[in-house]
Design a protein around this motif. Structure first.
Motif, PDB file in Angstrom:
ATOM      1  N   SER A 126      -1.293  -2.685  -3.795  1.00 23.70           N
ATOM      2  CA  SER A 126      -2.191  -1.541  -3.743  1.00 23.70           C
ATOM      3  C   SER A 126      -2.863  -1.372  -2.388  1.00 23.70           C
ATOM      4  CB  SER A 126      -3.263  -1.658  -4.838  1.00 23.70           C
ATOM      5  OG  SER A 126      -2.773  -1.132  -6.056  1.00 23.70           O
ATOM      6  N   ALA A 129      -0.592   0.819  -0.556  1.00 29.97           N
ATOM      7  CA  ALA A 129      -0.620   2.121  -1.232  1.00 29.97           C
ATOM      8  C   ALA A 129      -1.866   2.908  -0.862  1.00 29.97           C
ATOM      9  CB  ALA A 129      -0.549   1.912  -2.746  1.00 29.97           C
ATOM     10  N   ILE A 130      -3.003   2.232  -0.798  1.00 28.27           N
ATOM     11  CA  ILE A 130      -4.263   2.894  -0.432  1.00 28.27           C
ATOM     12  C   ILE A 130      -4.233   3.344   1.014  1.00 28.27           C
ATOM     13  CG2 ILE A 130      -6.696   2.362   0.041  1.00 28.27           C
ATOM     14  CD1 ILE A 130      -6.634   0.790  -2.660  1.00 28.27           C
ATOM     15  N   ASP A 244      -8.203   4.877  -7.343  1.00 32.27           N
ATOM     16  CA  ASP A 244      -7.703   3.518  -7.134  1.00 32.27           C
ATOM     17  C   ASP A 244      -7.580   2.872  -8.513  1.00 32.27           C
ATOM     18  OD1 ASP A 244      -7.171   0.898  -6.562  1.00 32.27           O
ATOM     19  OD2 ASP A 244      -8.901   0.581  -5.248  1.00 32.27           O
ATOM     20  N   ALA A 246      -5.615   0.355  -9.269  1.00 27.44           N
ATOM     21  CA  ALA A 246      -4.884  -0.892  -9.053  1.00 27.44           C
ATOM     22  C   ALA A 246      -4.852  -1.757 -10.305  1.00 27.44           C
ATOM     23  CB  ALA A 246      -5.509  -1.665  -7.891  1.00 27.44           C
ATOM     24  N   ASN A 272      -3.076   5.218  -6.894  1.00 26.98           N
ATOM     25  CA  ASN A 272      -2.338   3.976  -6.636  1.00 26.98           C
ATOM     26  C   ASN A 272      -2.493   3.037  -7.818  1.00 26.98           C
ATOM     27  OD1 ASN A 272      -5.205   3.436  -5.298  1.00 26.98           O
ATOM     28  ND2 ASN A 272      -4.329   1.428  -5.800  1.00 26.98           N
ATOM     29  N   VAL A 273      -1.510   2.192  -8.022  1.00 21.80           N
ATOM     30  CA  VAL A 273      -1.548   1.211  -9.107  1.00 21.80           C
ATOM     31  C   VAL A 273      -0.780  -0.032  -8.654  1.00 21.80           C
ATOM     32  CG1 VAL A 273       0.553   2.074 -10.238  1.00 21.80           C
ATOM     33  CG2 VAL A 273      -1.191   0.887 -11.594  1.00 21.80           C
ATOM     34  N   SER A 274      -1.233  -1.185  -9.100  1.00 24.43           N
ATOM     35  CA  SER A 274      -0.570  -2.444  -8.749  1.00 24.43           C
ATOM     36  C   SER A 274       0.422  -2.833  -9.840  1.00 24.43           C
ATOM     37  CB  SER A 274      -1.599  -3.565  -8.570  1.00 24.43           C
ATOM     38  OG  SER A 274      -2.394  -3.355  -7.432  1.00 24.43           O
ATOM     39  N   GLY A 286       3.402  -2.593  -5.483  1.00 19.82           N
ATOM     40  CA  GLY A 286       2.406  -1.590  -5.840  1.00 19.82           C
ATOM     41  C   GLY A 286       3.051  -0.222  -5.782  1.00 19.82           C
ATOM     42  N   VAL A 288       2.178   4.188  -5.166  1.00 13.19           N
ATOM     43  CA  VAL A 288       1.278   5.312  -4.903  1.00 13.19           C
ATOM     44  C   VAL A 288       2.026   6.582  -5.283  1.00 13.19           C
ATOM     45  CG1 VAL A 288       1.947   5.404  -2.443  1.00 13.19           C
ATOM     46  CG2 VAL A 288      -0.164   6.520  -3.223  1.00 13.19           C
TER      47      VAL A 288
END
Length: 488
Positions: A126, A129-130, A244, A246, A272-274, A286, A288
């Protein structure tokens, strides 16, 4: 005549590793060895040193997946030598990534047709992704400001003080001012009203957290969206939202599907996600996802052709392994909606078991919320004798790794312990942890409060009068002492 040969020091084939010279010599720490050593010796020596690490499944500080099925482990090992970026050489791996993006986008209610491709990319976690989502917001804001003939050199982003450190990295690395909404005791997430008040014409986005690292709580993205819509209407701005997710992105859709936090809200432009958290994949993946193609500026996408074909790429790194992408696709098709829901329900129920067990001791305040990431964050009701840091330290005797930490500003005087409930944390382990915490409390009660006694002495003397420190001053000094001690 029978000839005999004495084994030389270099002839290690007749020795086991522990009978060789390699276990009586220190391993290099700064420079490579001049000569090679046998593979068996290298393996044994490194493996022995790694035994001193904690056990990953007892590491209750981490949100990261520590167990997967053997079948998936085999897929991971078989793909270890595949470089994900070689899309022309490994087209099926690329296709699996695209399928994951589509599935996750639909899970987050992206406005897509049944066969319409989603806009997104796999990352190493993440944090990357961030960074990518933040860059898209910054570039889109800059382009608009340039077109309007307005200054575009002072972008800012609004977050809560509870954000993960990757947001601070993004702000520092890419020269974006980070405007943080301070916390307060009893309210450990971003206040949407205060966040919207901090938004100005230079705000590239407001970042909401679905699953705070501190206590697992979901921020109210729906309220944030509604308040920001009103402000945008009044000011003429179009300040967007990034979520976020995550930790919570693979939880909310299965436990609370009616909760509005995703692309159902019009101002949410990216999420975004983990995959390596509650996506149930080992560390290293991760995702996005963008709402639409318009939300990802085309100039941020690079096109290369030196690997055999024209390939678009939008990542901070280049080469990376394919294993985690493949593992994510395995989990998505292996578990399906039903399987993920069952896993998340189990985690949620085991968190409740742990929470109720801690409450029965009568010694703790529960800081975490029932709707959120399945974790239990708790603090001592009375920390005048002993602290949360002492509990964390003594739990290591039983093998448990439970973090103790202070809250961010302006609640830094509050110290909590946190237990993350992952897929492989069973009810039996939850009950066992409660028993071990009870033992630690009993042991601490039998010890003199040495640290506390030393910390709560006289602050100063004025005109012969002893002035004692306040309870908050004493607690802050104790917290600082134990934080430094544990970190050391």
């Amino acid at each position: 005549m029978v000839l005999s040969k004495l084994a030389s020091e270099s002839d290690v084939s007749v020795h086991c590793t522990f009978a060789s010279r390699y276990v009586r010599e220190s391993l290099p720490r700064y420079k490579m060895l001049e000569n090679s050593i046998p593979k068996e010796a290298a393996f044994q020596i490194i493996n022995d040193e790694l035994m001193l690490d904690g056990k990953p499944r007892l590491n209750l500080a981490s949100f990261v997946t520590t167990w997967m099925e053997p079948e998936c482990d085999k897929l991971i090992m078989d793909a270890m030598n595949k470089n994900y970026v070689d899309m022309d050489e490994y087209p099926v791996t690329t296709e699996l990534q695209n399928r994951c993006v589509n599935m996750i986008a639909h899970l987050f209610n992206a406005p897509l047709g049944d066969s319409e491709a989603a806009i997104g990319v796999g990352t190493v976690g993440s944090s990357e992704a961030i960074m990518l989502a933040g860059l898209a917001f910054k570039r889109k804001w800059q382009n608009k400001r340039k077109a309007e003939g307005k200054p575009h050199d002072k972008p800012n982003i609004v977050t809560g003080a509870n954000v993960q450190v990757c947001w601070e990295k993004f702000a520092r690395y890419f020269e974006v001012e980070l405007k943080e909404v301070k916390l307060r005791e009893g309210y450990y997430v971003m206040d949407p009203k205060k966040a919207v008040e901090m938004v100005d014409e230079n705000t590239i986005c407001v970042a909401a957290i679905l699953g705070s690292t501190l206590n697992g709580e979901f921020e109210d993205v729906k309220l944030l969206n509604d308040l920001l819509l009103e402000k945008n209407k009044v000011t003429g701005w179009d300040t967007p939202i990034h979520v976020d997710a995550a930790s919570g992105g693979f939880i909310a859709p299965f436990l609370w599907p009616e909760l509005e936090w995703d692309f159902r809200l019009p101002l949410v432009k990216s999420i975004n996600v983990s995959g390596h958290k509650y996506g149930l994949v080992y560390a290293g993946v991760g995702w996005v996802i963008w709402r639409s193609k318009e939300d990802l500026p085309e100039e941020l996408i690079f096109h290369i052709n030196y690997l055999g074909t024209n390939q678009p790429t939008f990542t901070l790194n280049f080469s990376k392994g394919s294993s985690q992408i493949i593992a994510q696709y395995y989990q998505l098709i292996r578990l399906g909606y039903e399987g993920y829901r069952n896993v998340m329900e189990n985690c949620h129920q085991n968190a409740i078991v742990l929470k109720e067990g801690l409450e029965k001791t009568g010694r703790f305040n529960i800081v975490s919320k029932e709707i959120g990431v399945p974790l239990v964050a708790f603090s001592l009701k009375d920390n005048t004798r002993h602290t949360e840091f002492e509990i964390a330290e003594m739990l290591r005797r039983f093998g448990w790794i439970v973090p103790a930490y202070t809250m961010p500003a302006d609640a830094q005087h509050v110290t909590v312990l946190r237990v993350v409930i992952r897929e492989d944390f069973s009810r039996t382990l939850a009950e066992r942890l409660v028993l071990d915490i009870t033992k630690v409390l009993h042991d601490l009660d039998s010890l003199p409060a040495k640290i506390n006694a030393r910390m709560s002495v006289v602050a100063e003397q004025k005109n012969g009068t002893v002035v004692k420190k306040t309870a908050i001053e004493t607690q802050r000094e104790i917290t600082t002492y134990w934080k430094n001690f544990v970190m050391a």
